[in-house]
Motif scaffolding. Structure first.
Motif, PDB file in Angstrom:
ATOM      1  N   GLU A 188      -2.292  -1.576   1.009  1.00 24.06           N
ATOM      2  CA  GLU A 188      -3.741  -1.465   0.888  1.00 24.06           C
ATOM      3  C   GLU A 188      -4.204  -2.335  -0.288  1.00 24.06           C
ATOM      4  N   LEU A 189      -5.082  -3.277  -0.018  1.00 26.52           N
ATOM      5  CA  LEU A 189      -5.541  -4.184  -1.072  1.00 26.52           C
ATOM      6  C   LEU A 189      -6.413  -3.478  -2.098  1.00 26.52           C
ATOM      7  N   ASN A 190      -7.013  -2.341  -1.663  1.00 25.36           N
ATOM      8  CA  ASN A 190      -7.827  -1.565  -2.601  1.00 25.36           C
ATOM      9  C   ASN A 190      -6.993  -0.566  -3.414  1.00 25.36           C
ATOM     10  N   LYS A 191      -5.664  -0.639  -3.226  1.00 27.71           N
ATOM     11  CA  LYS A 191      -4.718   0.174  -3.995  1.00 27.71           C
ATOM     12  C   LYS A 191      -4.900   1.679  -3.756  1.00 27.71           C
ATOM     13  N   ASN A 192      -5.356   2.018  -2.568  1.00 25.89           N
ATOM     14  CA  ASN A 192      -5.564   3.424  -2.222  1.00 25.89           C
ATOM     15  C   ASN A 192      -4.520   3.827  -1.175  1.00 25.89           C
ATOM     16  N   HIS A 193      -3.266   3.816  -1.582  1.00 26.11           N
ATOM     17  CA  HIS A 193      -2.175   4.021  -0.636  1.00 26.11           C
ATOM     18  C   HIS A 193      -2.040   5.487  -0.232  1.00 26.11           C
ATOM     19  N   THR A 194      -1.722   5.660   1.043  1.00 24.87           N
ATOM     20  CA  THR A 194      -1.604   7.014   1.590  1.00 24.87           C
ATOM     21  C   THR A 194      -0.324   7.697   1.132  1.00 24.87           C
ATOM     22  N   PHE A 195       0.791   6.977   1.108  1.00 24.66           N
ATOM     23  CA  PHE A 195       2.086   7.593   0.862  1.00 24.66           C
ATOM     24  C   PHE A 195       2.742   7.170  -0.442  1.00 24.66           C
ATOM     25  N   THR A 196       2.639   5.895  -0.765  1.00 30.77           N
ATOM     26  CA  THR A 196       3.500   5.297  -1.775  1.00 30.77           C
ATOM     27  C   THR A 196       2.716   4.923  -3.029  1.00 30.77           C
ATOM     28  N   PRO A 197       3.194   5.315  -4.215  1.00 33.41           N
ATOM     29  CA  PRO A 197       2.497   4.946  -5.454  1.00 33.41           C
ATOM     30  C   PRO A 197       2.345   3.433  -5.599  1.00 33.41           C
ATOM     31  N   GLN A 198       1.236   3.006  -6.179  1.00 39.42           N
ATOM     32  CA  GLN A 198       0.949   1.583  -6.311  1.00 39.42           C
ATOM     33  C   GLN A 198       2.036   0.859  -7.098  1.00 39.42           C
ATOM     34  N   LYS A 199       2.632   1.514  -8.093  1.00 34.07           N
ATOM     35  CA  LYS A 199       3.641   0.822  -8.907  1.00 34.07           C
ATOM     36  C   LYS A 199       4.873   0.445  -8.092  1.00 34.07           C
ATOM     37  N   VAL A 200       5.113   1.170  -6.993  1.00 32.49           N
ATOM     38  CA  VAL A 200       6.237   0.805  -6.133  1.00 32.49           C
ATOM     39  C   VAL A 200       5.966  -0.539  -5.477  1.00 32.49           C
ATOM     40  N   PHE A 201       4.706  -0.782  -5.096  1.00 26.80           N
ATOM     41  CA  PHE A 201       4.347  -2.059  -4.489  1.00 26.80           C
ATOM     42  C   PHE A 201       4.398  -3.195  -5.511  1.00 26.80           C
ATOM     43  N   GLU A 202       4.013  -2.904  -6.722  1.00 26.12           N
ATOM     44  CA  GLU A 202       3.825  -3.965  -7.712  1.00 26.12           C
ATOM     45  C   GLU A 202       5.018  -4.178  -8.636  1.00 26.12           C
ATOM     46  N   GLN A 203       5.816  -3.120  -8.905  1.00 23.49           N
ATOM     47  CA  GLN A 203       6.806  -3.211  -9.970  1.00 23.49           C
ATOM     48  C   GLN A 203       8.233  -2.896  -9.536  1.00 23.49           C
ATOM     49  N   ALA A 204       8.424  -2.268  -8.392  1.00 21.22           N
ATOM     50  CA  ALA A 204       9.761  -1.828  -8.008  1.00 21.22           C
ATOM     51  C   ALA A 204      10.616  -2.997  -7.529  1.00 21.22           C
ATOM     52  N   THR A 205      11.922  -2.855  -7.707  1.00 22.33           N
ATOM     53  CA  THR A 205      12.865  -3.850  -7.191  1.00 22.33           C
ATOM     54  C   THR A 205      12.977  -3.713  -5.675  1.00 22.33           C
ATOM     55  N   SER A 206      13.646  -4.658  -5.053  1.00 23.03           N
ATOM     56  CA  SER A 206      13.901  -4.580  -3.615  1.00 23.03           C
ATOM     57  C   SER A 206      14.794  -3.374  -3.323  1.00 23.03           C
ATOM     58  N   PRO A 207      14.648  -2.773  -2.149  1.00 21.53           N
ATOM     59  CA  PRO A 207      15.436  -1.570  -1.862  1.00 21.53           C
ATOM     60  C   PRO A 207      16.924  -1.860  -1.700  1.00 21.53           C
ATOM     61  N   GLU A 208      17.738  -0.958  -2.224  1.00 24.06           N
ATOM     62  CA  GLU A 208      19.180  -0.971  -2.000  1.00 24.06           C
ATOM     63  C   GLU A 208      19.531   0.225  -1.130  1.00 24.06           C
ATOM     64  N   TYR A 209      20.293  -0.006  -0.074  1.00 26.05           N
ATOM     65  CA  TYR A 209      20.545   1.031   0.916  1.00 26.05           C
ATOM     66  C   TYR A 209      21.914   1.697   0.749  1.00 26.05           C
ATOM     67  N   THR A 210      21.920   2.977   1.011  1.00 27.05           N
ATOM     68  CA  THR A 210      23.143   3.731   1.252  1.00 27.05           C
ATOM     69  C   THR A 210      22.977   4.400   2.616  1.00 27.05           C
ATOM     70  N   ILE A 211      24.020   4.393   3.408  1.00 26.20           N
ATOM     71  CA  ILE A 211      24.000   5.062   4.706  1.00 26.20           C
ATOM     72  C   ILE A 211      24.954   6.246   4.652  1.00 26.20           C
ATOM     73  N   ALA A 212      24.453   7.428   4.953  1.00 21.37           N
ATOM     74  CA  ALA A 212      25.281   8.638   4.967  1.00 21.37           C
ATOM     75  C   ALA A 212      25.272   9.228   6.365  1.00 21.37           C
ATOM     76  N   GLU A 213      26.438   9.472   6.904  1.00 20.64           N
ATOM     77  CA  GLU A 213      26.528  10.051   8.242  1.00 20.64           C
ATOM     78  C   GLU A 213      26.265  11.555   8.198  1.00 20.64           C
ATOM     79  N   THR A 214      25.674  12.065   9.269  1.00 24.65           N
ATOM     80  CA  THR A 214      25.484  13.502   9.451  1.00 24.65           C
ATOM     81  C   THR A 214      26.049  13.874  10.816  1.00 24.65           C
TER      82      THR A 214
END
Length: 424
Positions: A188-214
């Motif tokens: 959202e360009l107006n920074k009014n995100h439904t789920f995710t904090p704005q700092k995740v969009f602007e400051q977080a690193t790229s995601p690193e994945y772990t896969i866990a079986e169930t």
């Protein structure tokens, strides 16, 4: 990427295909309970796994699910009369019960036993959580119904919808497992995100994945580093054959999704939002009904989304400049164009170029292909037999830099991670 052969195996779900046989070992959503509101009402057409079916609510409220063609001369039972405990073909009056057994053949001699030898194709149904579920597999082994979290709650704790989607089922599943796209497609360009904090969009690193079986699938665990040393986590359960739970901040309602093949080029998308410990609030229901969140507004007869491929998903270029990344309003509406127009209704995965953020997608493909190939070789899948392990929830939120994902996730699981048999 996948080979051409594996892509065919992954995406084809008709009767007699390896993936179709695998789907038929699970309980799958067939239609909404609201589509059959009254006993004795008209039948409803249902497309599942390449089969043309009809559903009707008989005496006592039970639901019958039959192949649409009458065994006599293949007239469509959709036009039939719903008479108490069966559906009567209007062509010659043959009547079939909830189990497909022929109850009456009015034009045959009174002493004829012919009806004892004729049966319509019928499938077991189970009604729970606002959905009528179907089992299209062999009678043995028919699994217990899964213990989905919301399906055990009062009706005012959940909200359920379905939509028609014009693409292969796995294109939707891949989107549900793809955490990296959230930073772009749903920005959202107006920074009014439904789920995710704005700092995740602007400051977080790229995601690193772990896969866990169930016991019923896997967890896609994505960690993003934050400048303060904490991490932002998104944990998505994938439950076979095609179910996910959207990562959710603690205290918010959870959302289950199901991608159910109609045929190889279209699917039903079922979405359920629920609060485990309370009724849904009016503002939450308004969000869901308006289509701004994970449900979409649909035509009440066809279940075609109002924003669809024919009208460019109501894309607005002014909004694209000032409001959001796509110019399309609604999170689920934003998913539709990139899934339905992903190289056509069946993506040619043999020519794609995957990156590190596609790890969960690769893991889900391998899981499904491995199970389908094993079943083709005679080994029944174990996942449908773990009914309790389908009672899962998701997680989104921050955790201290030293915290491992099980410490965060265990507190919001409907069942303890140890009971689920999770292992990385």
């Amino acid at each position: 990427m996948l080979s051409v052969a594996d892509n065919e195996l992954l995406t084809r779900t008709g009767r007699g295909t390896p993936m179709g046989d695998l789907f038929r070992r699970f309980w799958i959503p067939a239609l909404l309970s609201a589509e059959l509101p009254a006993q004795g009402g008209p039948a409803v057409k249902v497309g599942l796994l390449g089969e043309k079916l009809i559903a009707f609510r008989g005496a006592g409220g039970k639901v019958g699910l039959l192949e649409s063609r009458c065994p006599h001369r293949h007239a469509n039972l959709y036009w039939g009369r719903n008479e108490e405990d069966g559906i009567r073909c209007v062509y010659h009056g043959w009547k079939f019960g909830l189990d497909g057994g022929c109850m009456e053949m009015p034009a045959e001699p009174a002493d004829s036993q012919y009806k004892e030898r004729v049966k319509a194709v019928a499938y077991p149904t189970h009604e729970a959580g606002g959905i009528i579920w179907a089992y299209l597999g062999p009678a043995e082994p028919q699994p217990e119904f899964p213990e989905f979290d919301w399906a055990r709650l009062p009706e005012d704790h959940f909200y359920v919808t379905k939509r028609h989607q014009r693409c292969n089922w796995f294109q939707n599943v891949e989107g549900e497992l793809d955490t990296a796209h959230v930073q772009f497609l749903h920005r959202e360009l107006n920074k009014n995100h439904t789920f995710t904090p704005q700092k995740v969009f602007e400051q977080a690193t790229s995601p690193e994945y772990t896969i866990a079986e169930t016991p019923v699938g896997m967890l896609a665990i994505a960690r993003r580093g934050l400048p303060d040393g904490d991490n932002y986590w998104r944990i998505t359960p994938f439950m076979m054959p095609s179910y996910t739970i959207v990562p959710t901040l603690p205290g918010n309602r959870y959302t289950f999704t199901a991608a159910v093949p109609i045929d190889d080029t279209s699917m039903w998308g079922f979405t359920v939002s629920w609060a485990p410990d309370r009724p849904l609030r009016d503002d939450e229901l308004e969000q869901d009904r308006s289509g701004v969140r994970l449900h979409v507004t649909v035509d009440p007869v066809t279940f075609e989304p109002v924003a669809n491929k024919d009208n460019d998903y109501l894309r607005d270029f002014d909004l694209m400049t000032t409001e959001n990344f796509t110019g399309i309003m609604g999170i689920r509406n934003q998913d539709l164009p990139v899934q339905e127009d992903q190289d056509g209704p069946v993506c040619r995965r043999e020519s794609e170029h995957l990156g590190t953020t596609d790890r969960a997608i690769v893991a889900a493909r391998r899981l499904m292909l491995r199970a389908a190939k094993a079943l083709a070789d005679g080994t029944e899948p174990a996942q449908p037999r773990h009914a309790a392990a389908f009672r899962q929830r998701s997680f989104a939120g921050e955790g201290g830099g030293e915290q491992a994902w099980p410490e965060l996730f265990d507190g919001v699981q409907a069942s303890e991670t140890q009971a689920l048999g999770i292992h990385a």
